[in-house]
Design a protein around this motif. Sequence first.
Motif, PDB file in Angstrom:
ATOM      1  N   VAL A  66       0.875  -1.041   0.104  1.00 47.33           N
ATOM      2  CA  VAL A  66      -0.005   0.033   0.073  1.00 47.33           C
ATOM      3  C   VAL A  66       0.822   1.205  -0.097  1.00 47.33           C
ATOM      4  CG1 VAL A  66      -1.713   1.471   1.350  1.00 47.33           C
ATOM      5  CG2 VAL A  66      -1.929  -1.190   1.105  1.00 47.33           C
ATOM      6  N   PHE A  67       2.035   1.261   0.697  1.00 47.51           N
ATOM      7  CA  PHE A  67       2.765   2.434   0.990  1.00 47.51           C
ATOM      8  C   PHE A  67       3.825   2.672  -0.051  1.00 47.51           C
ATOM      9  CE2 PHE A  67       1.032   1.955   5.234  1.00 47.51           C
ATOM     10  CZ  PHE A  67       0.179   2.973   5.124  1.00 47.51           C
ATOM     11  N   ASP A  68       4.009   1.758  -1.141  1.00 48.09           N
ATOM     12  CA  ASP A  68       5.206   1.838  -1.957  1.00 48.09           C
ATOM     13  C   ASP A  68       4.754   2.633  -3.109  1.00 48.09           C
ATOM     14  OD1 ASP A  68       7.055   1.380  -3.990  1.00 48.09           O
ATOM     15  OD2 ASP A  68       6.785  -0.775  -4.118  1.00 48.09           O
ATOM     16  N   TYR A  69       5.355   3.761  -3.422  1.00 48.76           N
ATOM     17  CA  TYR A  69       5.135   4.560  -4.663  1.00 48.76           C
ATOM     18  C   TYR A  69       5.873   4.415  -6.013  1.00 48.76           C
ATOM     19  CZ  TYR A  69       1.823   7.168  -1.761  1.00 48.76           C
ATOM     20  OH  TYR A  69       0.720   7.483  -0.932  1.00 48.76           O
ATOM     21  N   GLY A  70       6.660   3.276  -5.989  1.00 45.76           N
ATOM     22  CA  GLY A  70       7.564   2.866  -6.975  1.00 45.76           C
ATOM     23  C   GLY A  70       8.816   3.377  -6.888  1.00 45.76           C
ATOM     24  N   TRP A  71       9.188   4.910  -6.875  1.00 41.80           N
ATOM     25  CA  TRP A  71      10.353   5.282  -6.558  1.00 41.80           C
ATOM     26  C   TRP A  71      10.631   5.618  -5.302  1.00 41.80           C
ATOM     27  CZ3 TRP A  71      10.666   9.706  -3.900  1.00 41.80           C
ATOM     28  CH2 TRP A  71       9.392  10.590  -3.775  1.00 41.80           C
ATOM     29  N   GLY A  72       9.721   5.433  -4.427  1.00 43.13           N
ATOM     30  CA  GLY A  72       9.962   5.876  -2.850  1.00 43.13           C
ATOM     31  C   GLY A  72       8.762   5.074  -2.125  1.00 43.13           C
ATOM     32  N   VAL A  73       9.062   5.233  -0.832  1.00 44.43           N
ATOM     33  CA  VAL A  73       8.032   4.426   0.121  1.00 44.43           C
ATOM     34  C   VAL A  73       7.641   5.371   1.133  1.00 44.43           C
ATOM     35  CG1 VAL A  73       8.121   2.643   1.773  1.00 44.43           C
ATOM     36  CG2 VAL A  73       9.158   2.331  -0.376  1.00 44.43           C
ATOM     37  N   TYR A  74       6.534   5.461   1.450  1.00 44.75           N
ATOM     38  CA  TYR A  74       5.974   6.268   2.677  1.00 44.75           C
ATOM     39  C   TYR A  74       6.618   6.184   3.966  1.00 44.75           C
ATOM     40  CZ  TYR A  74       2.359   8.130   5.716  1.00 44.75           C
ATOM     41  OH  TYR A  74       1.675   9.013   6.682  1.00 44.75           O
ATOM     42  N   ASN A  75       6.940   7.120   4.344  1.00 51.76           N
ATOM     43  CA  ASN A  75       7.633   6.824   5.904  1.00 51.76           C
ATOM     44  C   ASN A  75       6.635   7.409   6.840  1.00 51.76           C
ATOM     45  OD1 ASN A  75       8.947   7.833   8.403  1.00 51.76           O
ATOM     46  ND2 ASN A  75      10.790   8.023   7.231  1.00 51.76           N
ATOM     47  N   GLY A  76       6.154   6.607   7.749  1.00 52.27           N
ATOM     48  CA  GLY A  76       4.929   6.663   8.783  1.00 52.27           C
ATOM     49  C   GLY A  76       5.266   7.744   9.970  1.00 52.27           C
ATOM     50  N   THR A  77       6.584   7.674   9.875  1.00 61.85           N
ATOM     51  CA  THR A  77       6.781   8.950  11.029  1.00 61.85           C
ATOM     52  C   THR A  77       7.098  10.256  10.513  1.00 61.85           C
ATOM     53  OG1 THR A  77       8.365   7.270  12.147  1.00 61.85           O
ATOM     54  CG2 THR A  77       8.966   9.440  12.915  1.00 61.85           C
ATOM     55  N   THR A  78       7.630  10.659   9.454  1.00 64.11           N
ATOM     56  CA  THR A  78       7.708  11.929   8.838  1.00 64.11           C
ATOM     57  C   THR A  78       6.602  12.236   7.824  1.00 64.11           C
ATOM     58  OG1 THR A  78       8.957  11.074   6.961  1.00 64.11           O
ATOM     59  CG2 THR A  78      10.278  11.672   8.889  1.00 64.11           C
ATOM     60  N   HIS A  79       5.912  11.138   7.557  1.00 71.16           N
ATOM     61  CA  HIS A  79       4.721  11.304   6.365  1.00 71.16           C
ATOM     62  C   HIS A  79       5.190  11.701   4.996  1.00 71.16           C
ATOM     63  CE1 HIS A  79       1.918  10.638   9.738  1.00 71.16           C
ATOM     64  NE2 HIS A  79       2.449  11.762  10.145  1.00 71.16           N
ATOM     65  N   PHE A  80       6.632  11.754   4.829  1.00 70.37           N
ATOM     66  CA  PHE A  80       7.096  12.172   3.609  1.00 70.37           C
ATOM     67  C   PHE A  80       7.572  10.756   2.843  1.00 70.37           C
ATOM     68  CE2 PHE A  80      10.057  15.509   5.771  1.00 70.37           C
ATOM     69  CZ  PHE A  80       8.885  16.213   5.901  1.00 70.37           C
TER      70      PHE A  80
END
Length: 238
Positions: free
Chosen positions: A108-122
């Motif tokens: 769910v949190f994979d955006y291809g080039w990057g992954v969602y960071n649940g701490t920073t929300h970046f």
Amino acid sequence: VADSVEMGAGYGNDIFYNLVSGADVQQPANNWDIAFQMTKFGDPMFNASVRANHNKRDVQVYSLHKQASANFGALTPADTMVVYGTQLLNEDTSWGRGAFTNNKSSAVFDYGWGVYNGTTHFLDGDSLYLVKANGVFYQLWIQKYVSIGNVGYWFRVAKWDGTGDKTDSIKRVAPYTDRLFAYYDFASGTFSDREPSRKDWHIMFTQYLKDRVFGANPSKYQNYVGVLSNIKVKVAPI
């Protein structure tokens, strides 16, 4: 009314068209290599997408399946020996599925080039891409998307041999708060604002690439001329 638009010789222009006023804005289709999505979380089709200009700059995007933090600047000639048919393509059905988004997993949190960071929300990126643009090979590391405060993208780019290494960014500030994408040119290292305001157009006449749908040579991708719709524009056959 009956109306028409002209894309020019060799389909050289993208045309942004307003269905209400009939006004159109033409932009050269060959003045950018990659584009960073400038809409915000919550808008339709937002995936922090990064798209490639496959048609007019022959931009080819390949995932090297390497950690950028460990391998950026250390590519060899063998890394440029990529197979044409393995490149990542933009989708023509969603602005949120650009070439750099299309190697995402089912997570769910994979955006291809990057992954969602649940701490920073970046979104944190550590994927190394080889990008061929106008016949020149570049290595690209999209490092992060900042979603709070100083919203925007940070990335690092160099030629495949490590020369021209630079870190750059594009922030969601005017005029890009009112655009779908901000457009980047590798050779000049500059961004361009080539779209009209989102409220001023409904559809865009353009070219796009699709995966081997038809054509005499099955090893080649197919160029199409078509019409794409702006976000919040609903299209249905009648």
